[in-house]
Design a protein around this motif. Structure first.
Motif, short mmCIF file in Angstrom:
data_model
loop_
_atom_site.label_atom_id
_atom_site.label_comp_id
_atom_site.label_asym_id
_atom_site.label_seq_id
_atom_site.Cartn_x
_atom_site.Cartn_y
_atom_site.Cartn_z
N ASP A 1 46.01 89.19 39.72
CA ASP A 1 45.56 88.89 41.08
C ASP A 1 45.77 87.42 41.42
O ASP A 1 46.33 87.08 42.47
CB ASP A 1 44.08 89.23 41.25
N ALA A 2 45.33 86.55 40.55
CA ALA A 2 45.41 85.11 40.83
C ALA A 2 46.86 84.66 41.02
O ALA A 2 47.18 83.96 42.00
CB ALA A 2 44.76 84.32 39.71
N SER A 3 47.73 85.08 40.13
CA SER A 3 49.13 84.67 40.23
C SER A 3 49.78 85.22 41.49
O SER A 3 50.50 84.52 42.20
CB SER A 3 49.89 85.14 38.99
N SER A 4 49.49 86.48 41.80
CA SER A 4 50.06 87.11 42.99
C SER A 4 49.50 86.51 44.27
O SER A 4 50.25 86.22 45.22
CB SER A 4 49.76 88.62 42.95
N VAL A 5 48.20 86.28 44.32
CA VAL A 5 47.58 85.74 45.53
C VAL A 5 48.09 84.33 45.80
O VAL A 5 48.40 83.99 46.95
CB VAL A 5 46.04 85.79 45.42
N TRP A 6 48.20 83.50 44.77
CA TRP A 6 48.71 82.15 45.00
C TRP A 6 50.17 82.18 45.47
O TRP A 6 50.57 81.38 46.31
CB TRP A 6 48.55 81.26 43.76
N TRP A 7 50.95 83.13 44.94
CA TRP A 7 52.34 83.27 45.40
C TRP A 7 52.36 83.62 46.88
O TRP A 7 53.11 83.04 47.67
CB TRP A 7 53.06 84.33 44.57
N GLN A 8 51.52 84.58 47.26
CA GLN A 8 51.47 85.01 48.66
C GLN A 8 51.00 83.87 49.57
O GLN A 8 51.53 83.69 50.67
CB GLN A 8 50.54 86.21 48.82
N ARG A 9 50.04 83.10 49.12
CA ARG A 9 49.57 81.96 49.90
C ARG A 9 50.68 80.93 50.07
O ARG A 9 50.89 80.40 51.17
CB ARG A 9 48.37 81.30 49.24
N LEU A 10 51.37 80.65 48.97
CA LEU A 10 52.46 79.68 49.03
C LEU A 10 53.53 80.14 50.02
O LEU A 10 54.10 79.33 50.75
CB LEU A 10 53.07 79.48 47.64
N LYS A 11 53.79 81.44 50.06
CA LYS A 11 54.80 82.00 50.95
C LYS A 11 54.26 82.26 52.35
O LYS A 11 54.93 82.86 53.18
CB LYS A 11 55.38 83.28 50.35
N THR B 1 59.08 69.29 48.05
CA THR B 1 58.42 70.61 48.08
C THR B 1 57.13 70.58 47.27
O THR B 1 56.12 71.15 47.69
CB THR B 1 59.37 71.69 47.53
N LEU B 2 57.15 69.92 46.13
CA LEU B 2 55.97 69.87 45.27
C LEU B 2 54.86 69.02 45.89
O LEU B 2 53.68 69.28 45.66
CB LEU B 2 56.35 69.33 43.89
N GLN B 3 55.22 68.04 46.71
CA GLN B 3 54.24 67.20 47.38
C GLN B 3 53.76 67.81 48.70
O GLN B 3 52.73 67.38 49.23
CB GLN B 3 54.83 65.81 47.66
N HIS B 4 54.48 68.78 49.20
CA HIS B 4 54.17 69.39 50.50
C HIS B 4 52.74 69.94 50.51
O HIS B 4 52.31 70.61 49.58
CB HIS B 4 55.16 70.51 50.81
N VAL B 5 52.02 69.64 51.57
CA VAL B 5 50.65 70.14 51.74
C VAL B 5 50.71 71.43 52.54
O VAL B 5 51.34 71.48 53.59
CB VAL B 5 49.78 69.10 52.47
N PHE B 6 50.11 72.48 51.99
CA PHE B 6 50.11 73.75 52.71
C PHE B 6 48.68 74.21 52.97
O PHE B 6 47.75 73.84 52.26
CB PHE B 6 50.93 74.81 51.97
N LEU B 7 48.53 74.99 54.01
CA LEU B 7 47.25 75.51 54.46
C LEU B 7 47.10 76.93 53.96
O LEU B 7 48.04 77.73 54.06
CB LEU B 7 47.19 75.47 55.99
N TYR B 8 45.92 77.25 53.43
CA TYR B 8 45.66 78.61 52.99
C TYR B 8 44.18 78.92 53.17
O TYR B 8 43.36 78.02 53.34
CB TYR B 8 46.06 78.80 51.51
N ALA B 9 43.88 80.20 53.12
CA ALA B 9 42.48 80.64 53.20
C ALA B 9 42.11 81.29 51.88
O ALA B 9 42.89 82.07 51.31
CB ALA B 9 42.30 81.64 54.34
N ASN B 10 40.92 80.98 51.38
CA ASN B 10 40.46 81.60 50.14
C ASN B 10 39.89 82.99 50.43
O ASN B 10 39.96 83.47 51.58
CB ASN B 10 39.46 80.70 49.40
N SER B 11 39.32 83.62 49.43
CA SER B 11 38.81 84.99 49.59
C SER B 11 37.63 85.06 50.56
O SER B 11 37.32 86.13 51.08
CB SER B 11 38.43 85.58 48.24
N LYS B 12 36.99 83.93 50.82
CA LYS B 12 35.88 83.89 51.79
C LYS B 12 36.37 83.48 53.17
O LYS B 12 35.56 83.19 54.05
CB LYS B 12 34.81 82.91 51.30
N ARG B 13 37.67 83.42 53.34
CA ARG B 13 38.33 83.04 54.59
C ARG B 13 38.10 81.58 54.98
O ARG B 13 38.28 81.19 56.13
CB ARG B 13 37.95 83.98 55.73
N GLU B 14 37.70 80.75 54.00
CA GLU B 14 37.59 79.31 54.23
C GLU B 14 38.99 78.72 54.12
O GLU B 14 39.76 79.12 53.24
CB GLU B 14 36.69 78.67 53.18
N GLN B 15 39.31 77.78 55.00
CA GLN B 15 40.64 77.20 54.99
C GLN B 15 40.66 75.87 54.25
O GLN B 15 39.72 75.08 54.35
CB GLN B 15 41.16 77.03 56.42
#
Length: 167
Positions: free
Chosen positions: A51-61, A102-116
């Motif tokens: 789950d963790a590996s897949s979810v982080w991949w999806q967030r990154l994408k 790319t490694l320094q790029h800041v990306f926005l994501y939401a955690n499982s509680k929908r916090e950004q």
């Protein structure tokens, strides 16, 4: 930065492979037997790693709707291990192709509680690889509680010695 992350990605792939191969080779009764830990069994711990590996991949994408593969998982522990292995290879290849920008790029994501949150990509990668190390330690402890004695060493220094030796 990239060289260090590439080493961590390679180490993560190797260490998960070493340990998860042992977990997958155990009888199913041991894989699902309740053992006190963060997750109630070896199988559930492997699913969490998936789950963790897949979810982080999806967030990154930047996937709009993140899917947790473990929630409806019907396969065996071996199936889960194969999926973790595929994701580990994917992460390693991605880091290998990434630029410093790319490694320094800041990306926005939401955690499982929908916090950004906003995080640089390299911090997320360090978290992901460290997270797997944490759960590999739990798997080792759980296996020892199940009476399993043939557990491979997965310390970073063991991997780095092998990597140096194979150059």
């Amino acid at each position: 930065m990239k060289e260090s992350l590439l080493q961590f990605a390679a180490y993560n792939m190797w260490a998960n492979g070493q340990l998860l191969d042992v977990v997958a080779s155990l009888p199913q009764e041991q894989q699902v037997q309740p053992v006190p830990s963060s997750f109630p069994s070896l199988h559930q711990t492997v699913l969490h790693m998936l789950d963790a590996s897949s979810v982080w991949w999806q967030r990154l994408k930047l996937q709009e709707r993140v899917i947790w593969p473990g929630q409806n998982f019907k396969g065996s522990t071996k199936d889960a291990v194969q999926q973790v292995t595929a994701l580990d290879r994917q992460w390693h290849q991605w880091v290998g192709a990434a630029t410093e920008h790319t490694l320094q790029h800041v990306f926005l994501y939401a955690n499982s509680k929908r916090e950004q949150f906003k995080q640089p990509t390299f911090q997320m990668l360090l978290h992901l690889f460290n997270h797997n190390t944490y759960h590999r330690g739990q798997l080792v402890t759980m296996m020892r509680q199940l009476g399993i004695t043939k557990i491979p060493q997965t310390d970073f220094i063991v991997w780095s010695r092998k990597a140096q030796h194979n150059k």
